[in-house]
Structures are given as C-alpha cells and as structure tokens.
Design a protein around this motif. Structure first.
Motif, PDB file in Angstrom:
ATOM      1  N   VAL A 295      -0.781  14.426  -8.780  1.00 49.70           N
ATOM      2  CA  VAL A 295      -0.906  13.069  -9.310  1.00 49.70           C
ATOM      3  C   VAL A 295       0.376  12.662 -10.044  1.00 49.70           C
ATOM      4  N   GLY A 296       0.863  13.540 -10.906  1.00 50.54           N
ATOM      5  CA  GLY A 296       2.082  13.232 -11.659  1.00 50.54           C
ATOM      6  C   GLY A 296       3.276  13.038 -10.749  1.00 50.54           C
ATOM      7  N   GLU A 297       3.406  13.894  -9.757  1.00 48.10           N
ATOM      8  CA  GLU A 297       4.534  13.787  -8.828  1.00 48.10           C
ATOM      9  C   GLU A 297       4.458  12.488  -8.029  1.00 48.10           C
ATOM     10  N   ALA A 298       3.255  12.153  -7.558  1.00 52.65           N
ATOM     11  CA  ALA A 298       3.103  10.917  -6.773  1.00 52.65           C
ATOM     12  C   ALA A 298       3.442   9.698  -7.628  1.00 52.65           C
ATOM     13  N   LEU A 299       2.889   9.649  -8.823  1.00 53.35           N
ATOM     14  CA  LEU A 299       3.139   8.486  -9.678  1.00 53.35           C
ATOM     15  C   LEU A 299       4.610   8.401 -10.080  1.00 53.35           C
ATOM     16  N   ALA A 300       5.230   9.545 -10.306  1.00 54.49           N
ATOM     17  CA  ALA A 300       6.652   9.548 -10.670  1.00 54.49           C
ATOM     18  C   ALA A 300       7.501   8.945  -9.547  1.00 54.49           C
ATOM     19  N   HIS A 301       6.983   8.998  -8.336  1.00 57.34           N
ATOM     20  CA  HIS A 301       7.688   8.397  -7.204  1.00 57.34           C
ATOM     21  C   HIS A 301       7.090   7.046  -6.816  1.00 57.34           C
ATOM     22  N   GLY A 302       6.261   6.505  -7.676  1.00 57.33           N
ATOM     23  CA  GLY A 302       5.698   5.177  -7.438  1.00 57.33           C
ATOM     24  C   GLY A 302       4.706   5.108  -6.290  1.00 57.33           C
ATOM     25  N   LEU A 303       4.062   6.235  -5.994  1.00 61.07           N
ATOM     26  CA  LEU A 303       3.126   6.264  -4.865  1.00 61.07           C
ATOM     27  C   LEU A 303       1.689   6.118  -5.347  1.00 61.07           C
ATOM     28  N   ALA A 323      -8.483   4.051 -13.610  1.00 57.07           N
ATOM     29  CA  ALA A 323      -8.474   3.130 -14.763  1.00 57.07           C
ATOM     30  C   ALA A 323      -7.093   2.520 -14.969  1.00 57.07           C
ATOM     31  N   ALA A 324      -6.056   3.269 -14.616  1.00 58.89           N
ATOM     32  CA  ALA A 324      -4.685   2.756 -14.762  1.00 58.89           C
ATOM     33  C   ALA A 324      -4.316   1.818 -13.611  1.00 58.89           C
ATOM     34  N   GLY A 325      -5.203   1.705 -12.635  1.00 55.47           N
ATOM     35  CA  GLY A 325      -4.954   0.789 -11.509  1.00 55.47           C
ATOM     36  C   GLY A 325      -4.038   1.363 -10.443  1.00 55.47           C
ATOM     37  N   ALA A 326      -3.731   2.668 -10.555  1.00 59.20           N
ATOM     38  CA  ALA A 326      -2.742   3.264  -9.646  1.00 59.20           C
ATOM     39  C   ALA A 326      -3.378   3.983  -8.468  1.00 59.20           C
ATOM     40  N   GLY A 327      -4.693   3.884  -8.362  1.00 61.39           N
ATOM     41  CA  GLY A 327      -5.328   4.572  -7.252  1.00 61.39           C
ATOM     42  C   GLY A 327      -6.808   4.261  -7.177  1.00 61.39           C
ATOM     43  N   VAL A 328      -7.424   4.838  -6.159  1.00 61.01           N
ATOM     44  CA  VAL A 328      -8.856   4.647  -5.910  1.00 61.01           C
ATOM     45  C   VAL A 328      -9.489   6.022  -5.856  1.00 61.01           C
ATOM     46  N   SER A 356       1.144  -0.819  -9.849  1.00 56.54           N
ATOM     47  CA  SER A 356       0.636  -0.041 -10.993  1.00 56.54           C
ATOM     48  C   SER A 356       1.160   1.390 -10.955  1.00 56.54           C
ATOM     49  N   ALA A 357       1.215   1.956  -9.743  1.00 53.25           N
ATOM     50  CA  ALA A 357       1.716   3.334  -9.623  1.00 53.25           C
ATOM     51  C   ALA A 357       3.167   3.405 -10.099  1.00 53.25           C
ATOM     52  N   VAL A 358       3.960   2.398  -9.735  1.00 53.72           N
ATOM     53  CA  VAL A 358       5.363   2.368 -10.167  1.00 53.72           C
ATOM     54  C   VAL A 358       5.431   2.287 -11.690  1.00 53.72           C
ATOM     55  N   ARG A 359       4.622   1.391 -12.264  1.00 55.70           N
ATOM     56  CA  ARG A 359       4.640   1.208 -13.723  1.00 55.70           C
ATOM     57  C   ARG A 359       4.169   2.476 -14.449  1.00 55.70           C
TER      58      ARG A 359
END
Lengths: 381, 107
Positions: A295-303, A323-328, A356-359
């Motif tokens: 999860v951390g790696e994906a979000l760090a790359h805006g995925l 809840a952060a809007g970065a995934g389902v 959201s993932a980028v943010r």
C-alpha cells in the motif's frame, strides 16, 4: 559512530522496510547488525549484512482469517518466537554490545532484553496492527494480548513494577505509515516516517518485453495466498480483469500453481520487481491484500488501489486507504467478478482516486522515510 | 479451539438446520458483507460471524452501526462484542445478532 542492533522477525514484510533504514544508517557510518532467523534473513538481506542468528525453528504458518488468524499470530508465532529467541538474544546483546536496538513489534523479546541491559530501544511498526489500537473496541482482546506480553515479561524475570509494553518503546516508535492514512496526530515520540523505499537493482528476469504499449496495467499481488479460497479469489480476479476489457493488461505476482488459465496478454511471475514497475510508470493500479508495504509503495508512486484484505492489519489498512479516497475495498472471500471489475474500473477510469493516491502518497513521503527514521534513531544513540 | 477451513463461499452452511432469520437482519448482513444476493443463504442462525461468514473487524463495526440505525440503540452489537473474550467473540453467531433485535422486529 553508533552500533545498532535490529531485532526482526522472519517475515519479509517486516525485514524489507527495515533494510532501507539499515542501509541509511550504514551510509551514515554507523555499524548495523541484524538478529533473528538467519535462514530467512540472509536471503532477504544478501551476503553483505551482518546477521547474528538466534537459531531456526519452524513456527506455525500465518494463515486463516479474522480472530483465528489473530490467535494464530499471537499464540503460534509472537509468544513462542519470543520464548525461543530470549536466551540467544541475551547472549547476542552481551557479545555485540549495541548502543541502540530497533525492535519490531512482533519480536517483544528484543524489548525485554534491551530493558534488562538498560539499553535504549525503539519500536518498529511496519504495519497498522498495533498502531491506533485496532482492537480498542474489544477490551478483553486487548487484555488477552497484554496478558501474553506480561507473561513474557515475567518469564524474563524482569521486575513487574517496571513493565513496559514491549510493542511501544517509551522513547521512539517508528512507523511506516502516516497521518494521511491513520488520520490521527501522533504523540511526539511516535515517528510516522511513511514508506521506506530503497533503490533496488534492475530485474533482468522480468519479461519487460511483454508489457504492451498503450494498455492500462494492473498489478495483482496478494502476498502469500494459499488453499481453495486463494485459488478461488484469483479465478474471480482473472474473470474480473477480462470484464474490464482487452486494453487492461494484468500482471500477476505470486505462485502460478494457484492461477487458472490466463488470457494471452496477461503476465504472470512468481516474484515481480514491484518498485521497478512502479518507478518506470508501467502500472495504473494495484490489486493487493492491503499489506502496509504494498500500500505504501503504491501510494508513494501515486497509484490507486483495490484492496481485498484477508487477515491481521489488512482490513484496517484497507479501510484507511478507502477513507483517504485512494482506493476501493472489496471483500476477499465474497466479491464477485462483476463487483471486482466495477472496483477496478473505478480506479482505472476515473481520476478521483488517482488524484487522492497522488496526494496521500506525497503526504506519506513527507514523513521522510529512511532518512527521518535514521535521524530519530541517531538521537537515541 | 480449532477452526475448520472456511468453506467455499458458494456452499450454504448446514442448510438442513437452517431456521428463519429476520429478513431485514439477513439483508443488513449481506449489505455490510458486500456479498452477492445468493450468499444470503449462508446467513443461518448457527453461522459464526467470524469463522463462517468471514466478517472482519471493519465489517463488524459497520454492521454494528447499521443495526443501531435500523433497530435502535438496544440492538447494540458493539456493546455485546465489547463484553466478550476471544472464545466468546469466535463463537458469536447470527442467532446472537437476532437476539439483539426488538421483539417486534425479530419475527
């Protein structure tokens, strides 16, 4: 120069982020040694790291779901592993004479031995299992965990009045998450440094030539899947990705024995160079079990992510991502191919979750990663 | 306490022993489980919320909220679970949920 001892469990998801911190400490001129199960640590760390082995014994495989998995984690791993390693750890600390210990939350014996020798120690939380007290709504479950930890304290013949929760160093708790996911403000001695991402060498074994231009790509990485439910989930996933259309190319990372027959454009490998795929911009979304590292790696790359949590901290991490809007989040055991396809489309075809993932990724990276972790550890030395 | 491997999600649990559960309760469980409609046949009185229905902590928390919304403050799953130890939580069934409902809704 400070001499650090990293006390880590034989679990890949714990060792990998700690390796990034170890590399940063070594680059700053400190001496770093690892202790734990050498037969597991050595292949993960390579020949260059110093590993002080505590012996090898098979522990119950981490499996199951829900409360059975929680019971298995504590009664089948955390407690017996702590008992098994207590004496060797004590000898290692006497011989290596570290200045500071970094102790994973799943290896409480490290905290006990640090306390006995009066050494400063930091806790390492590479997941969300203990942070934020996920079982605070179930006080008797928390009491059960505390009882097991107090039992270890007593077995170590440490004074009862000095008891400290071995998961939470009063001096420093390093976590690979951050407020963007946990949604909370941490006390000053907690350091949510975000994902620890270490550069990895190019992987020439991966079939890079099979990544088709102009396709949207989904990495499917579900950790250690097993059994009927694992194979069943992958079969539903393959169908869901077919429903997403031919312009979506899946990349499966995991044991091929569990995979059904795949469409010709799908790529399947036992181990994928996940960070390299992400860094090269080859991916558009990730389907995973909600493990903190992925999860951390994906979000760090805006995925953006679709998570199908199975056990332990995964449901909590998955809920935080949603809840952060970065995934389902989808239910691992029950999601139909149609619902899973809807979830995948929602992260592939709309910009909201990607934005959201980028943010969230940027906010997590602002935690400072390995450099911030090393700063905090140096301050303990 | 030993637990059998979770059965495949297509198969109903002990269908011959299934007795009716309030349809609204079944619907709520299916909703929070994010399950397909056919999965409702697994929501039998003796189905354990954890080991049989595979509801995790976040889903059970959502279910507690939905039960209170629909059936009132007395349908307090959160309080019930807060009072249980690990074996008690593992043993919690749909029948236990059903007993939380007000009498007029439990039929």
């Amino acid at each position: 120069m400070t001499r650090f001892l990293l006390v880590m469990p034989p679990l890949t998801g714990h060792v990998n982020p700690a390796a990034g911190i170890a590399a940063e400490l070594a680059a700053r001129g400190h001496e770093v040694a690892w202790t734990g199960t050498e037969s597991v640590l050595r292949p993960l760390l390579g020949p260059g790291e110093r590993v002080l082995g505590t012996g090898t014994r098979a522990f119950r495989a981490q499996g199951g779901h829900g409360l059975a998995a929680l019971r298995s984690l504590w009664e089948g791993f955390i407690v017996p592993y702590a008992r098994f390693t207590a004496k060797p750890l004590d000898a290692i600390v006497r011989e290596y004479r570290p200045d500071v210990l970094l102790v994973d939350q799943h290896t409480p014996a490290g905290a006990l031995v640090a306390h006995r020798h009066g050494l400063p120690w930091a806790s390492f939380a590479p997941g969300a299992m203990e942070l934020g007290r996920p079982y605070r709504a179930l006080p008797q479950v928390e009491e059960w965990m505390t009882g097991l930890l107090r039992g270890l304290w007593e077995r170590a013949r440490l004074p009862e009045r000095e008891y400290v929760d071995p998961r939470f160093s009063p001096a420093l708790v390093l976590a690979t998450s951050g407020p963007a996911l946990t949604g909370r403000t941490d006390p000053p001695h907690h350091a949510p440094v975000g994902p620890v991402i270490a550069a990895r060498p190019h992987d020439p074994e991966f079939p890079w030539e099979r990544l088709l231009p102009g396709r949207r790509r989904v990495l499917v990485t579900m950790g250690t899947l097993a059994g009927e439910l694992g194979a069943d989930f992958l079969a539903r996933t393959v169908r869901a990705l077919e429903l997403c259309g031919g312009d979506v190319q899946p990349v499966f990372a995991g044991p091929r024995a569990l995979l059904p027959e795949l469409p010709p454009h799908a790529v399947a490998v036992d181990r994928a160079p996940v960070l390299e795929l992400m860094a090269r911009g080859e991916l558009d979304a990730v389907l995973c079990h909600g493990g903190m590292n992925t999860v951390g790696e994906a979000l760090a790359h805006g995925l953006p992510l679709v998570t199908a949590p199975i056990r332990h901290d995964q449901p909590f991490v998955a809920a935080q991502v949603a809840a952060a809007g970065a995934g389902v989040r989808v239910p691992f055991a029950r999601v139909t191919p149609e619902r899973l396809a809807d979830a995948l489309r929602s992260v592939l075809e709309t910009t909201g979750r990607r934005d959201s993932a980028v943010r969230v990724g940027e906010e997590l990276l602002a935690g400072g990663g390995a450099a911030a972790a090393a700063d905090r550890l140096e301050a303990l030395g | 306490m030993s637990h059998p491997e979770p059965p495949s999600f297509e198969k109903p649990l002990n269908p011959e022993r299934a007795t009716p559960v309030a349809p609204e309760l079944v619907a709520l469980v299916v909703e929070v489980a994010g399950a397909p409609p056919g999965w409702a046949r697994r929501v039998t009185p003796d189905a354990r919320l954890d080991a049989d229905l595979l509801l995790d902590e976040t889903e059970l928390s959502a279910l507690a909220g939905r039960l209170r919304e629909r059936f009132g403050a007395s349908a307090d799953l959160a309080a019930l679970r807060a009072g249980l130890d690990l074996p008690g939580l593992e043993a919690l069934t749909v029948a236990d949920l059903h007993r939380l409902l007000p009498e007029e809704d439990a039929r």
